[in-house]
Design a protein around this motif. Sequence first.
Motif, PDB file in Angstrom:
ATOM      1  N   UNK A 376       9.009  96.397 114.216  1.00 19.21           N
ATOM      2  CA  UNK A 376       8.341  95.130 113.954  1.00 19.21           C
ATOM      3  C   UNK A 376       8.052  95.049 112.456  1.00 19.21           C
ATOM      4  N   UNK A 377       8.703  94.119 111.769  1.00 19.53           N
ATOM      5  CA  UNK A 377       8.452  93.924 110.342  1.00 19.53           C
ATOM      6  C   UNK A 377       7.216  93.046 110.173  1.00 19.53           C
ATOM      7  N   UNK A 378       6.263  93.531 109.395  1.00 16.87           N
ATOM      8  CA  UNK A 378       4.971  92.856 109.237  1.00 16.87           C
ATOM      9  C   UNK A 378       4.557  92.879 107.773  1.00 16.87           C
ATOM     10  N   UNK A 379       3.964  91.766 107.322  1.00 19.63           N
ATOM     11  CA  UNK A 379       3.319  91.823 106.013  1.00 19.63           C
ATOM     12  C   UNK A 379       1.917  92.389 106.205  1.00 19.63           C
ATOM     13  N   UNK A 380       1.216  92.643 105.102  1.00 21.77           N
ATOM     14  CA  UNK A 380      -0.057  93.352 105.232  1.00 21.77           C
ATOM     15  C   UNK A 380      -1.111  92.535 105.978  1.00 21.77           C
ATOM     16  N   UNK A 381      -1.039  91.202 105.885  1.00 24.26           N
ATOM     17  CA  UNK A 381      -1.982  90.359 106.637  1.00 24.26           C
ATOM     18  C   UNK A 381      -1.708  90.474 108.127  1.00 24.26           C
ATOM     19  N   UNK A 382      -0.430  90.439 108.504  1.00 26.40           N
ATOM     20  CA  UNK A 382      -0.061  90.557 109.920  1.00 26.40           C
ATOM     21  C   UNK A 382      -0.381  91.946 110.456  1.00 26.40           C
ATOM     22  N   UNK A 383      -0.151  92.966 109.664  1.00 27.70           N
ATOM     23  CA  UNK A 383      -0.468  94.322 110.096  1.00 27.70           C
ATOM     24  C   UNK A 383      -1.965  94.457 110.363  1.00 27.70           C
ATOM     25  N   UNK A 384      -2.757  93.814 109.535  1.00 31.16           N
ATOM     26  CA  UNK A 384      -4.218  93.856 109.733  1.00 31.16           C
ATOM     27  C   UNK A 384      -4.629  93.135 111.003  1.00 31.16           C
TER      28      UNK A 384
END
Length: 448
Positions: A376-384
């Motif tokens: 799952x590719x996530x930016x840091x906002x999505x990872x949070x």
Amino acid sequence: MKSYEVNFDGLVGPTHNYGGLSYGNVASQSNSQQSSNPKEAALQGLAKMKALMEMGFQQGVLAPQERPDVGALRRLGFSGTDAQVIEQAAKQAMPLLVANCSASSMWVANAATVSPSADTADGRVHFTAANLNCKYHRSIEHPTTSRVLGAMFADQKHFAHHAALPAVAQFGDEGAANHTRFCREYGEAGVEFFVFGRSAFDTRYPEPQKYPARQTLEASQAVARLHGLSDDGVVYAQQNPAVIDQGVFHNDVIAVGNGEALFYHEDAFLDTEQMLAELSAKLAKCGGQFKAICVPRSQVSVEDAVRSYLFNSQLLSRADGSMLLIVPQECQNNPRVWQYLQELTRSGGLIREVKVFDLKQSMQNGGGPACLRLRVALNETELAAVNPGVIMTAPLYGTLTQWVDKHYRDRMTESDLADPQLLLECRTALDELTQILKLGAVYPFQIN
């Protein structure tokens, strides 16, 4: 904004057994009816998760399913208490009980197809649970898979979830095992690569003669539409029917991609040159430079690739721009494959290092490192925004190993599946697991 590829590995379930249920999967059929070790299987998988976490990669965990699936057995006409349902199935239709006890959800590369927000029309990460309708024992997974993914990726601002496609042969969908993504950076727009085995409606596409082609072109196209992908961001390619007939039941048994690179066997695809040209052209529009790494049949045969699971590996990007290949121990045990890998890493190319993991319990049932993880590719906002309970940490690893030691058996045979106590053990373990991973009520026994 930083972006990451997070590997969510499937946690092996308490009923891990060698049922030989997957026609077309050589390892699954070859080891049918052997005694398995669920505890060892789960600990081997956790050890890989811990190792990747310690190497600096973002790592998560995806919970197993409730097995035996008593609800599915009831839908097939067995009745009474849960114990009576299991007893009837064992006496009247043992193969059905075995199928309903399968721990195959451990191979979460088949759980869903995932498109990152950089590719989708609405700017959210999209998930479509795979219907897995080619095999009965896997076709019963997607309702629980959807609930688990929904509990992991719950924020509707960032995540969109789609139900599995219609459970018919024309829309056979095997998830991320036949899907990869190429990009310059994980947070940038990329090209999503869908590999299919056959077309349900277009007779121009050849089909394998021995084993079934599980993924259809129509299913891949439907997922791309559901995820809002643009035509410029998608490439479709057909598996070589001849390699399907040699045991390549999914594309991730004969090819693996990451970043700007595709690592593949010479015989993996039909119309290979056209496919590579299309991938290169479309990735260039995204600012990327496509790199193809072809393994020639003269060095590694398809048979050796299938037996060693060379391509069912994890191709991971390192900070210096090079790549690391995570392979099962079976690659080291195969002289031809291991010689190729030694030459590959010495050549100074993109793949600079190979790390070997003991995943024998999974491998004997037909799944290697790549089968065990959903990317799952996530930016840091999505990872949070991801449920923090499912992100691997040192304390979580310790808790999960203790949980496995407490709840799992160290031996499982077909006769053990008829023990009603096994269902109680599984439910007790999973009820505790949902609290550890902060998933809430996701299993039928917790909901009904």
